[in-house]
Design a protein around this motif. Structure first.
Motif, PDB file in Angstrom:
ATOM      1  N   SER A   1      13.433 -19.010  49.436  1.00  0.00           N
ATOM      2  CA  SER A   1      14.180 -18.441  50.555  1.00  0.00           C
ATOM      3  C   SER A   1      15.525 -19.101  50.802  1.00  0.00           C
ATOM      4  O   SER A   1      16.453 -18.451  51.296  1.00  0.00           O
ATOM      5  CB  SER A   1      13.315 -18.511  51.812  1.00  0.00           C
ATOM      6  OG  SER A   1      12.113 -17.799  51.609  1.00  0.00           O
ATOM      7  N   THR A   2      15.659 -20.397  50.512  1.00  0.00           N
ATOM      8  CA  THR A   2      16.954 -21.048  50.716  1.00  0.00           C
ATOM      9  C   THR A   2      17.931 -20.740  49.588  1.00  0.00           C
ATOM     10  O   THR A   2      19.098 -21.116  49.678  1.00  0.00           O
ATOM     11  CB  THR A   2      16.774 -22.572  50.839  1.00  0.00           C
ATOM     12  OG1 THR A   2      15.993 -23.048  49.745  1.00  0.00           O
ATOM     13  CG2 THR A   2      16.092 -22.932  52.147  1.00  0.00           C
TER      14      THR A   2
ATOM     15  N   ASP B   1      17.912 -16.803  60.042  1.00  0.00           N
ATOM     16  CA  ASP B   1      17.972 -17.193  61.457  1.00  0.00           C
ATOM     17  C   ASP B   1      18.358 -18.661  61.605  1.00  0.00           C
ATOM     18  O   ASP B   1      19.102 -19.034  62.526  1.00  0.00           O
ATOM     19  CB  ASP B   1      16.620 -16.935  62.121  1.00  0.00           C
ATOM     20  CG  ASP B   1      16.293 -15.453  62.233  1.00  0.00           C
ATOM     21  OD1 ASP B   1      17.211 -14.626  62.042  1.00  0.00           O
ATOM     22  OD2 ASP B   1      15.117 -15.124  62.481  1.00  0.00           O
ATOM     23  N   TRP B   2      17.836 -19.496  60.715  1.00  0.00           N
ATOM     24  CA  TRP B   2      18.156 -20.928  60.730  1.00  0.00           C
ATOM     25  C   TRP B   2      19.648 -21.146  60.495  1.00  0.00           C
ATOM     26  O   TRP B   2      20.292 -21.940  61.189  1.00  0.00           O
ATOM     27  CB  TRP B   2      17.317 -21.623  59.662  1.00  0.00           C
ATOM     28  CG  TRP B   2      17.459 -23.109  59.557  1.00  0.00           C
ATOM     29  CD1 TRP B   2      18.361 -23.808  58.805  1.00  0.00           C
ATOM     30  CD2 TRP B   2      16.640 -24.095  60.198  1.00  0.00           C
ATOM     31  NE1 TRP B   2      18.164 -25.153  58.935  1.00  0.00           N
ATOM     32  CE2 TRP B   2      17.114 -25.364  59.786  1.00  0.00           C
ATOM     33  CE3 TRP B   2      15.557 -24.035  61.061  1.00  0.00           C
ATOM     34  CZ2 TRP B   2      16.533 -26.545  60.212  1.00  0.00           C
ATOM     35  CZ3 TRP B   2      14.977 -25.216  61.491  1.00  0.00           C
ATOM     36  CH2 TRP B   2      15.464 -26.458  61.073  1.00  0.00           C
TER      37      TRP B   2
ATOM     38  N   PRO C   1      15.002 -24.277  56.886  1.00  0.00           N
ATOM     39  CA  PRO C   1      13.925 -24.537  57.838  1.00  0.00           C
ATOM     40  C   PRO C   1      12.713 -25.145  57.146  1.00  0.00           C
ATOM     41  O   PRO C   1      12.555 -25.043  55.927  1.00  0.00           O
ATOM     42  CB  PRO C   1      13.603 -23.141  58.378  1.00  0.00           C
ATOM     43  CG  PRO C   1      14.001 -22.219  57.269  1.00  0.00           C
ATOM     44  CD  PRO C   1      15.201 -22.835  56.642  1.00  0.00           C
ATOM     45  N   PRO C   2      11.822 -25.783  57.918  1.00  0.00           N
ATOM     46  CA  PRO C   2      10.655 -26.428  57.305  1.00  0.00           C
ATOM     47  C   PRO C   2       9.608 -25.438  56.815  1.00  0.00           C
ATOM     48  O   PRO C   2       8.743 -25.827  56.028  1.00  0.00           O
ATOM     49  CB  PRO C   2      10.097 -27.300  58.443  1.00  0.00           C
ATOM     50  CG  PRO C   2      10.575 -26.631  59.690  1.00  0.00           C
ATOM     51  CD  PRO C   2      11.918 -26.058  59.361  1.00  0.00           C
ATOM     52  N   TYR C   3       9.660 -24.192  57.265  1.00  0.00           N
ATOM     53  CA  TYR C   3       8.703 -23.180  56.823  1.00  0.00           C
ATOM     54  C   TYR C   3       9.443 -22.025  56.161  1.00  0.00           C
ATOM     55  O   TYR C   3      10.550 -21.674  56.560  1.00  0.00           O
ATOM     56  CB  TYR C   3       7.897 -22.627  58.011  1.00  0.00           C
ATOM     57  CG  TYR C   3       6.831 -23.559  58.512  1.00  0.00           C
ATOM     58  CD1 TYR C   3       5.539 -23.495  58.017  1.00  0.00           C
ATOM     59  CD2 TYR C   3       7.123 -24.508  59.484  1.00  0.00           C
ATOM     60  CE1 TYR C   3       4.555 -24.356  58.479  1.00  0.00           C
ATOM     61  CE2 TYR C   3       6.154 -25.371  59.954  1.00  0.00           C
ATOM     62  CZ  TYR C   3       4.871 -25.284  59.451  1.00  0.00           C
ATOM     63  OH  TYR C   3       3.898 -26.135  59.903  1.00  0.00           O
TER      64      TYR C   3
ATOM     65  N   SER D   1      23.356 -22.083  49.474  1.00  0.00           N
ATOM     66  CA  SER D   1      22.325 -21.830  50.482  1.00  0.00           C
ATOM     67  C   SER D   1      22.950 -21.231  51.732  1.00  0.00           C
ATOM     68  O   SER D   1      22.667 -20.092  52.090  1.00  0.00           O
ATOM     69  CB  SER D   1      21.513 -23.078  50.821  1.00  0.00           C
ATOM     70  OG  SER D   1      20.417 -22.734  51.639  1.00  0.00           O
ATOM     71  N   ILE D   2      23.818 -21.991  52.431  1.00  0.00           N
ATOM     72  CA  ILE D   2      24.590 -21.392  53.521  1.00  0.00           C
ATOM     73  C   ILE D   2      25.718 -20.577  52.888  1.00  0.00           C
ATOM     74  O   ILE D   2      26.184 -20.887  51.791  1.00  0.00           O
ATOM     75  CB  ILE D   2      25.144 -22.457  54.477  1.00  0.00           C
ATOM     76  CG1 ILE D   2      26.084 -23.418  53.720  1.00  0.00           C
ATOM     77  CG2 ILE D   2      24.030 -23.210  55.164  1.00  0.00           C
ATOM     78  CD1 ILE D   2      26.859 -24.348  54.620  1.00  0.00           C
TER      79      ILE D   2
END
Length: 708
Positions: A187-188, A236-237, A255-257, A377-378
């Motif tokens: 996801s990242t 969202d993060w 995020p951690p999850y 990532s960002i």
């Protein structure tokens, strides 16, 4: 190769121009732009199609240097009526500061579907959290109008037992190549779900002769967000924590999850099929008999295309290994010829571990491959210092730059150029690829008939029956055919210790009811991958990932490899319906005695008893000629009626013996309390606790979830 497009010939210094900071989740502020290109943008392409000039200007302004794009993607073609990303979002793909959530991406594909007969969007299924996994099909109108026919034809091509050589040759001459792309698994690694939106538009809208050839000869299947739950969390993060550009930051954590249970290991789930995303993608590859699957990842600069250093998994057909090299070398050559530095192969992973998602193709006679591109990532453009991949090597003749200003659009350019190059190769060699696919299936069947092992026999009586049943069920969910013997027999087998004496035996006795996995089936190589003991070479370099995963050892199940080809003529029938291994109720008395099994399902079996009391014997007990070990359970027969005892024994693969008071009256025992479980988490290392939660949830074991 075509020459570089005139609009990207001029290279000037990259100058960062930071606009106003957008609010979290917004994309209205002016984005980062770069001034290396200040020439006029042609209104038409070299093949005469109109160019979306404003979108092209933005795409070039977000690319940080001329060498970071190619003539395949340095412009956006205009196609009246076909919804482009700019039409839908108000800007092209790669705008700094912008990432889209899963529903936004799916909404774009729905709009694209509605605007052209060259794109179809559907939903595969739901994630654990109820988000949809989407599937996009892109191709010619003619091919998309016969998708069901193509799917049925591929299933026949992939099984020589139902299609002869004449039919196979006809299908090879007629069928398009099915090429599956999966994006957003990690996801990242945020770029691929963005890129595939523009890719689908370009494949549908462009009149480029290269694109037309792809459209006619390939049906491109795209899973645009393979992990929708994690995609939404990461977007969202980012919107919450990184709303403003900062060129000094490197690749930033997310995020951690990600998903409900699994973090980065969602790309290590290909054998156990625990996650919904794995089940859907593997099911797609099985259902369509897809010959090529390509996973889009991000980590190393600028584009790594997979082959692997070796040792390669020996169960992979040599044709597939050669195809890995064929495609990778073609891509490295093509992108390097476009002037794009930092495209390479070979020196990243090894090619041994089959647990990755795209190995669902490698283990099913197809070709599984992946990219690693340089993602931030960002989505902001940041200055990146490259470490470890900047040396000139035979597999990296034009390495990445030591330091560079890197953007989401750069990443999109590289990834999309690579994919289009691979699709072009598949289109031009359509018949060769399909013929090789058929040959690999024929090889699997031939080896199963001529090379041991010819079958695996799984005795119907197992010490841990429910564990054995779980293994069989998982093999069948992988698409492996399982049979049940209908007559007894004896055959030569690989040496294995006998259960009673530990002495080696080179034969196996087959009883009616035993389960048989024949090796003369299309997924023969997958059977071998899962059932045999792995032998990772002692002199190999440090492995990239796991090296062993033998199913019978993992499931504590007896399985014998039969070396006698006569086993293939043994009387047997295909297994249908749910499988049960062991589990019986014998005898009668005032007590039920349950010998200990040390099964993974021991605790669920106790929980299933609910308020029914149970005890554990602290010493062995003699029962006829047998000695039942300490740890056996005792349950009052009046508390567990015989019908319930039978269903409980069958569900958990337990042997339940009726005994009298006299048999166990003097044996010490203690009551088995129902345990109270808790999982303590710290919000930091979430994947281990995620696997713990998954295990307990899958087994139906209640627990309390607490933080530190």
């Amino acid at each position: 190769m075509r020459c570089r497009h005139p609009m990207v010939l001029l290279l000037a210094a990259a100058i960062l121009a930071v606009g106003a900071v957008p609010a979290a989740g917004q994309d209205k502020a002016p984005p980062q732009t770069f001034s290396w290109h200040d020439g006029a943008i042609p209104a038409t392409t070299p093949w005469g199609q109109a160019v979306d000039v404003e979108s092209t200007r933005l795409i070039l302004s977000w690319t940080t240097a001329a060498e970071y794009t190619s003539p395949l993607v340095d412009h956006l073609p205009a196609a009246p009526g076909v919804v482009s990303p700019t039409d839908h979002f108000g800007h092209p793909i790669g705008r700094p500061g912008v990432l889209h959530r899963t529903a936004q991406i799916h909404d774009y594909f729905r709009a694209l579907d509605a605007s052209t007969d060259r794109v179809r969007f559907a939903e595969l299924g739901e994630t654990e959290e109820g988000n949809q996994i989407g599937l996009v099909r892109v191709g010619s109108k003619a091919n998309l109008s016969r998708l069901d026919e193509i799917r049925r034809a591929y299933r026949r091509l992939a099984d020589p037992r139902v299609s002869d050589r004449a039919e196979a040759d006809r299908l090879i001459a007629e069928l398009p190549v099915l090429y599956l792309l999966t994006a957003g698994l990690h996801s990242t690694e945020t770029g691929p779900p963005e890129m595939v939106m523009e890719l689908a538009y370009r494949l549908a809208a462009s009149d480029d002769p290269l694109i037309r050839e792809i459209r006619e000869n390939v049906v491109t299947l795209i899973v645009p967000v393979t992990e929708p739950d994690g995609r939404n969390r990461v977007v969202d993060w980012y919107r919450l924590h990184y709303p403003a550009p900062d060129t000094t930051k490197k690749r930033l954590p997310g995020p951690p999850y990600w998903g409900k249970y699994i973090f980065h290991d969602n790309n290590r789930d290909g054998l156990q099929l625990t996650a919904r995303l794995t089940q859907e993608v593997v099911g797609l590859i099985r259902d369509w008999a897809i010959p090529i699957a390509h996973d889009l990842h991000e980590s190393v600069p600028y584009l790594y295309t997979s082959t692997g250093t070796g040792p390669y998994n020996p169960t992979v057909d040599p044709i597939t290994v050669a195809e890995w090299t064929w495609f990778a070398n073609y891509e490295v050559t093509a992108l390097t010829a476009y002037g794009m530095p930092g495209v390479w192969t070979h020196g990243f992973y090894d090619g041994w571990n089959p647990t990755y998602l795209i190995w669902a193709a490698n283990t099913r006679n197809g070709m599984g491959r992946f990219y690693e591109t340089y993602g931030n990532s960002i989505p902001w453009t940041v200055e990146r210092t490259v470490g470890g991949q900047t040396s000139v090597e035979w597999y990296r003749p034009n390495p990445p730059r030591d330091t560079t200003l890197w953007s989401l659009r750069n990443n999109t350019n590289y990834m999309q150029t690579g994919v289009l190059t691979a699709l072009s190769l598949a289109a031009r060699h359509r018949e060769r690829l399909l013929a090789q696919y058929r040959t690999k299936v024929e090889n699997a069947l031939r080896l199963g008939r001529t090379q041991p092992p010819h079958a695996y026999v799984i005795p119907g009586t197992q010490e841990r029956g429910r564990d054995a049943a779980e293994m069989i069920d998982l093999l069948r969910r992988q698409g492996i055919e399982v049979h049940r013997a209908t007559a007894p027999g004896a055959y030569a087998a690989e040496a294995a210790p006998t259960p009673a004496k530990g002495e080696a035996t080179d034969s196996v006795a087959v009883s009616a009811g035993d389960l048989v996995i024949r090796m003369d089936q299309p997924y023969r190589n997958l059977v071998l991958t899962l059932m045999q003991i792995q032998d990772f070479p002692e002199d190999a370099p440090r492995p990239y990932d796991d090296v062993a995963w033998t199913f019978p050892l993992m499931f504590a199940t007896e399985a014998r490899a039969v070396t006698d080809p006569a086993m293939l003529a043994h009387a047997m029938e295909p297994l249908s319906g749910p499988v049960a291994v062991g589990g019986s109720v014998t005898g009668s008395g005032s007590w039920w005695l349950v010998p200990p099994s040390s099964s993974a399902f021991t605790l669920p079996a106790r929980i299933a008893l609910g308020r029914t009391s149970a005890w554990a014997l602290e010493e062995p007990v003699v029962l006829g000629q047998d000695s039942i070990p300490a740890g056996a359970w005792l349950i009052r027969a009046r508390d567990l009626p015989v019908d319930r005892a039978r269903s409980w024994a069958a569900e958990f693969g337990l042997d339940v013996l009726g005994v009298s008071d006299a048999v166990i009256s003097r044996t010490p025992r203690h009551e088995l309390d129902l345990p109270r479980l808790a999982i303590l988490h710290t919000w930091r290392s979430t994947q281990p606790e995620g696997w713990a939660r998954y295990t307990l949830d899958a087994l139906g074991i209640p627990y309390t979830y607490i933080a530190d």
